[in-house]
Design a protein around this motif. Structure first.
Motif, PDB file in Angstrom:
ATOM      1  N   LYS A 181     -44.811  47.490  34.661  1.00 24.10           N
ATOM      2  CA  LYS A 181     -44.272  46.808  35.839  1.00 24.10           C
ATOM      3  C   LYS A 181     -44.439  47.668  37.085  1.00 24.10           C
ATOM      4  CE  LYS A 181     -40.660  43.854  33.903  1.00 24.10           C
ATOM      5  NZ  LYS A 181     -39.210  43.600  33.901  1.00 24.10           N
ATOM      6  N   GLU A 182     -44.127  48.955  36.945  1.00 22.75           N
ATOM      7  CA  GLU A 182     -44.253  49.882  38.070  1.00 22.75           C
ATOM      8  C   GLU A 182     -45.714  50.022  38.488  1.00 22.75           C
ATOM      9  OE1 GLU A 182     -42.960  52.738  40.978  1.00 22.75           O
ATOM     10  OE2 GLU A 182     -42.086  51.008  39.986  1.00 22.75           O
ATOM     11  N   LYS A 183     -46.608  50.086  37.513  1.00 24.68           N
ATOM     12  CA  LYS A 183     -48.040  50.171  37.811  1.00 24.68           C
ATOM     13  C   LYS A 183     -48.486  48.929  38.583  1.00 24.68           C
ATOM     14  CE  LYS A 183     -52.572  50.452  35.619  1.00 24.68           C
ATOM     15  NZ  LYS A 183     -53.298  50.506  34.338  1.00 24.68           N
ATOM     16  N   THR A 184     -48.034  47.771  38.162  1.00 22.42           N
ATOM     17  CA  THR A 184     -48.374  46.522  38.851  1.00 22.42           C
ATOM     18  C   THR A 184     -47.839  46.522  40.278  1.00 22.42           C
ATOM     19  OG1 THR A 184     -48.419  45.301  36.769  1.00 22.42           O
ATOM     20  CG2 THR A 184     -48.115  44.006  38.786  1.00 22.42           C
ATOM     21  N   ARG A 185     -46.606  46.977  40.454  1.00 25.71           N
ATOM     22  CA  ARG A 185     -46.012  47.041  41.791  1.00 25.71           C
ATOM     23  C   ARG A 185     -46.821  47.974  42.689  1.00 25.71           C
ATOM     24  NH1 ARG A 185     -43.482  50.115  44.910  1.00 25.71           N
ATOM     25  NH2 ARG A 185     -43.252  51.819  43.439  1.00 25.71           N
ATOM     26  N   ILE A 186     -47.197  49.117  42.171  1.00 21.85           N
ATOM     27  CA  ILE A 186     -47.976  50.080  42.952  1.00 21.85           C
ATOM     28  C   ILE A 186     -49.346  49.507  43.307  1.00 21.85           C
ATOM     29  CG2 ILE A 186     -49.162  52.312  42.833  1.00 21.85           C
ATOM     30  CD1 ILE A 186     -46.722  53.279  41.130  1.00 21.85           C
ATOM     31  N   MET A 187     -50.005  48.871  42.342  1.00 20.38           N
ATOM     32  CA  MET A 187     -51.325  48.291  42.597  1.00 20.38           C
ATOM     33  C   MET A 187     -51.249  47.188  43.663  1.00 20.38           C
ATOM     34  SD  MET A 187     -53.502  50.001  40.917  1.00 20.38           S
ATOM     35  CE  MET A 187     -54.894  48.972  41.220  1.00 20.38           C
ATOM     36  N   GLN A 188     -50.212  46.360  43.604  1.00 15.92           N
ATOM     37  CA  GLN A 188     -50.051  45.318  44.613  1.00 15.92           C
ATOM     38  C   GLN A 188     -49.832  45.922  45.994  1.00 15.92           C
ATOM     39  OE1 GLN A 188     -46.888  43.040  42.833  1.00 15.92           O
ATOM     40  NE2 GLN A 188     -48.312  41.679  41.777  1.00 15.92           N
ATOM     41  N   ARG A 233     -43.123  48.910  28.915  1.00 15.35           N
ATOM     42  CA  ARG A 233     -43.033  47.690  29.728  1.00 15.35           C
ATOM     43  C   ARG A 233     -42.655  48.032  31.172  1.00 15.35           C
ATOM     44  NH1 ARG A 233     -39.498  42.246  28.543  1.00 15.35           N
ATOM     45  NH2 ARG A 233     -40.375  41.115  30.298  1.00 15.35           N
ATOM     46  N   GLU A 234     -41.685  48.926  31.338  1.00 14.59           N
ATOM     47  CA  GLU A 234     -41.254  49.330  32.680  1.00 14.59           C
ATOM     48  C   GLU A 234     -42.370  50.058  33.421  1.00 14.59           C
ATOM     49  OE1 GLU A 234     -38.518  48.491  34.422  1.00 14.59           O
ATOM     50  OE2 GLU A 234     -38.189  47.170  32.706  1.00 14.59           O
ATOM     51  N   GLN A 235     -43.109  50.878  32.720  1.00 10.29           N
ATOM     52  CA  GLN A 235     -44.226  51.587  33.344  1.00 10.29           C
ATOM     53  C   GLN A 235     -45.325  50.607  33.779  1.00 10.29           C
ATOM     54  OE1 GLN A 235     -44.921  54.284  30.060  1.00 10.29           O
ATOM     55  NE2 GLN A 235     -44.159  56.036  31.260  1.00 10.29           N
ATOM     56  N   LEU A 278     -58.446  59.700  34.200  1.00 14.86           N
ATOM     57  CA  LEU A 278     -58.626  60.643  33.094  1.00 14.86           C
ATOM     58  C   LEU A 278     -57.343  60.810  32.287  1.00 14.86           C
ATOM     59  CD1 LEU A 278     -60.763  63.438  34.800  1.00 14.86           C
ATOM     60  CD2 LEU A 278     -61.506  61.821  33.034  1.00 14.86           C
ATOM     61  N   GLN A 279     -56.219  60.922  32.983  1.00 23.58           N
ATOM     62  CA  GLN A 279     -54.944  61.129  32.298  1.00 23.58           C
ATOM     63  C   GLN A 279     -54.479  59.884  31.546  1.00 23.58           C
ATOM     64  OE1 GLN A 279     -51.941  62.729  34.883  1.00 23.58           O
ATOM     65  NE2 GLN A 279     -53.190  64.486  35.466  1.00 23.58           N
ATOM     66  N   SER A 280     -54.906  58.717  31.993  1.00 22.34           N
ATOM     67  CA  SER A 280     -54.411  57.486  31.379  1.00 22.34           C
ATOM     68  C   SER A 280     -55.221  57.042  30.170  1.00 22.34           C
ATOM     69  CB  SER A 280     -54.388  56.362  32.412  1.00 22.34           C
ATOM     70  OG  SER A 280     -55.718  55.986  32.756  1.00 22.34           O
ATOM     71  N   GLN A 281     -56.344  57.678  29.927  1.00 23.04           N
ATOM     72  CA  GLN A 281     -57.161  57.289  28.778  1.00 23.04           C
ATOM     73  C   GLN A 281     -56.385  57.474  27.487  1.00 23.04           C
ATOM     74  OE1 GLN A 281     -60.749  59.588  29.178  1.00 23.04           O
ATOM     75  NE2 GLN A 281     -61.599  58.200  30.694  1.00 23.04           N
ATOM     76  N   GLY A 282     -56.245  56.394  26.759  1.00 20.31           N
ATOM     77  CA  GLY A 282     -55.549  56.440  25.483  1.00 20.31           C
ATOM     78  C   GLY A 282     -54.041  56.444  25.579  1.00 20.31           C
ATOM     79  N   ALA A 283     -53.495  56.440  26.786  1.00 21.38           N
ATOM     80  CA  ALA A 283     -52.035  56.456  26.941  1.00 21.38           C
ATOM     81  C   ALA A 283     -51.487  55.032  26.914  1.00 21.38           C
ATOM     82  CB  ALA A 283     -51.651  57.129  28.249  1.00 21.38           C
TER      83      ALA A 283
END
Length: 82
Positions: free
Chosen positions: A42-49, A38-40, A29-34
């Protein structure tokens, strides 16, 4: 959640799974439209992995438990642990 599974605390796994579900929905919900930087991203990818690695380990630990429940007729073979 993974630590609970390592200790065969399946009630704990369920509690953590429910908590994670609530948090994931809130993040969606919070990420809709956000837009992420680039760093964020990368961090999202690291967390998902990390989440995927933990999920894979959790499934290895849960498979015997799920097989036991399936054998008892309590869980359909097509059920998946999320």
């Amino acid at each position: 959640m993974l630590e609970s599974a390592k200790q065969s605390d399946w009630d704990g796994v369920t509690r953590f799974e429910n908590t994670c579900s609530v948090l994931i929905n809130e993040l969606r919900l919070q990420s809709q439209g956000a837009e992420l930087t680039r760093e964020q991203r990368k961090e999202k990818t690291r967390i998902m992995q990390s989440i995927l690695r933990n999920d894979a380990q959790l499934r290895v630990l849960a498979e015997p438990w799920l097989a036991t429940l399936e054998h008892m007729g309590r869980v359909p073979a097509s059920s998946a642990l999320h």
